[in-house]
Motif scaffolding. Sequence first.
Motif, short mmCIF file in Angstrom:
data_model
loop_
_atom_site.label_atom_id
_atom_site.label_comp_id
_atom_site.label_asym_id
_atom_site.label_seq_id
_atom_site.Cartn_x
_atom_site.Cartn_y
_atom_site.Cartn_z
N TYR A 1 -2.82 4.80 4.15
CA TYR A 1 -1.42 5.28 3.75
C TYR A 1 -1.38 6.60 3.06
O TYR A 1 -1.82 6.57 2.09
CB TYR A 1 -0.61 4.11 3.26
CG TYR A 1 1.02 4.51 3.49
CD1 TYR A 1 1.68 3.91 4.54
CD2 TYR A 1 1.70 5.46 2.51
CE1 TYR A 1 2.78 4.26 4.72
CE2 TYR A 1 2.95 5.62 2.83
CZ TYR A 1 3.60 5.31 4.03
OH TYR A 1 4.98 5.56 4.22
N HIS A 2 -0.54 7.25 3.54
CA HIS A 2 -0.09 8.65 3.10
C HIS A 2 1.40 8.71 2.87
O HIS A 2 2.19 8.28 3.81
CB HIS A 2 -0.76 9.84 4.03
CG HIS A 2 -0.53 11.16 3.38
ND1 HIS A 2 0.85 11.83 3.23
CD2 HIS A 2 -1.42 11.91 2.84
CE1 HIS A 2 0.34 12.89 2.79
NE2 HIS A 2 -0.76 13.29 2.26
N SER B 1 0.84 4.25 -2.67
CA SER B 1 0.72 5.65 -2.07
C SER B 1 1.75 6.57 -2.70
O SER B 1 1.78 7.59 -3.37
CB SER B 1 0.73 5.65 -0.73
OG SER B 1 0.88 7.05 -0.43
N ARG C 1 0.86 -1.30 0.13
CA ARG C 1 -0.17 0.01 -0.03
C ARG C 1 0.96 1.22 0.06
O ARG C 1 0.69 2.23 -0.89
CB ARG C 1 -0.86 -0.15 1.24
CG ARG C 1 -1.98 0.96 1.20
CD ARG C 1 -3.06 0.88 2.33
NE ARG C 1 -3.47 -0.33 2.55
CZ ARG C 1 -3.34 -1.27 3.19
NH1 ARG C 1 -2.48 -0.95 4.31
NH2 ARG C 1 -3.92 -2.58 3.33
N LEU D 1 -2.92 10.02 -0.75
CA LEU D 1 -3.42 9.32 0.40
C LEU D 1 -4.14 7.87 -0.35
O LEU D 1 -5.05 8.22 -1.27
CB LEU D 1 -4.47 9.98 1.25
CG LEU D 1 -5.28 9.32 2.19
CD1 LEU D 1 -4.17 8.95 3.41
CD2 LEU D 1 -6.25 10.41 2.86
N ILE D 2 -3.80 6.90 0.31
CA ILE D 2 -4.73 5.64 -0.05
C ILE D 2 -5.62 5.28 0.99
O ILE D 2 -5.31 5.07 2.24
CB ILE D 2 -3.66 4.46 -0.32
CG1 ILE D 2 -2.73 4.65 -1.55
CG2 ILE D 2 -4.50 3.24 -0.77
CD1 ILE D 2 -3.04 4.59 -2.83
#
Length: 486
Positions: free
Chosen positions: A402-403, A265, A261, A271-272
């Motif tokens: 996640y970011h 990202s 992830r 952002l995810i």
Amino acid sequence: MIRLSKSRFVAGVQCHKQLWWKVHEPAAEELQVGKVLQDLFDQGVIVGQLAQGEFPGGVLIDLPHNAVEERVEATRAALASPAPAVFEASFFADRVFVAVDVLLKTPTGHTLIEVKSSTQIKDGHLADAAVQTWVLRRSGLTVDGVEIMHLNKEYRHPGHGSLLVREDVTEGVEALQADIPAMVAEQLAMLDGPVPDRKIGAHCFEPRECPFFDRCWPDDPDRIMTLYSVGPKKAVAYIEQGINRIGDLPVGAKLSETARRQLRSLKEDRLIVEPTLAKALEPFDGPLGYLDFETVARAVPVWDGLAPWGQSTAQFSFHEELPDGTVRHVGWLAEGPDDPRRELAIAMIEATRNARRIVTYSAFEKTRISELQRLVPELHDPLEELLGKLLDLLPVVRNNVYHPGFLGSFSLKYILTPLVPSLSYQDLVIVDGMEASVEIARLLFVAHKIPVAERDRLRQDLLAYCERDTLATVELMRTLKGLSHG
Ligand code: SF4
């Protein structure tokens, strides 16, 4: 003339470049001693003094460390005296100065004892003892035993078992002796020249993280070190394969879901949020309470049942969402050197009584509450009830969000700014848990040395810090719920 010491030698064993900077740039920003490191040194001094107490009749070489000749002379006199042991016994040979923590006279010669405030022998301790042994022998002493004296991890306050243990490391030290002269000569020659070249690698972390890490490692938000859960060994292995950035990872690289992830990202620079977030947040139906602890840990434990360096809760913050949409806050911080845990448990049970569900960020609070159950058995049941209310928000974030600004970490301090930009720790005096822990210890155990006005300010700073942790979790929850709704 540049000379080595035992700590310099150990730094040089880790990395010549690190040693060069330590010697040639002693005022470097990276070498400034902050509160946390100073506290570690202070704890070491306390352990050293306790160790000296184990050898009645010992003589301390109590002179400034830079008074080399006087120290060596005083040591010679102490060794000639009937004293059974010499503390900080000092020797200088071949441009290496060492002060031995405990030098014990024996029927056949001397036992060199290095005192450590850790609870086990660590990498680097043997090299430390080995260079001392070499210098003592070069000074004409017979050293036929070498020991590391360290804190006993089995010890429990107030005194079940021995606080300090001695481990014989003679064999390991002897095995290093043949290499010491060349190592010393190489370090000294290196120090007499320009800053050496040294590639980054596993040695940057072992036996301890190098203070000059940021000088040598690439300063890139995408650097491989920030890959989620990569760890130093794996990061170094990637670098050795030419993979310096996360974006360099091959398509088929074996990675966890979270790391995958992270990759997505970074690649999409956004952002995810996984569609699974809403489901993961279902147990967090409000109104909620939010709980956070701060702890103290002392090398020499002071409260019942604690091991050396054992953590003990001394502060909590609790935010509670009320049905009318407002938020109420309760902060609690111990006062004075007496064991506060019973009082803390009572205050916490009272503060959290009406909350149906209580959010923490990590399992830390759960562990500490279980400890409190053992320590305050009469509060076992209400604490059990509290444990049953806890919900950990960290895995929800880790498994669904996640970011790029997380930089591979899910610690509250890392995720807060990317997810809740309106809230930070920047306006606070105390900004991290390690500092808070050291400051709580100062407030509880050496308050008499702090001027009253500063003491009050420190108390307020600590309360503000812990409060911010739970407020951050309140705001984080709002953000996550907003994200889960699309
Ligand atoms: S970061 Fe690594 S290479 Fe640089 S000085 Fe430290 S140990 Fe040496």
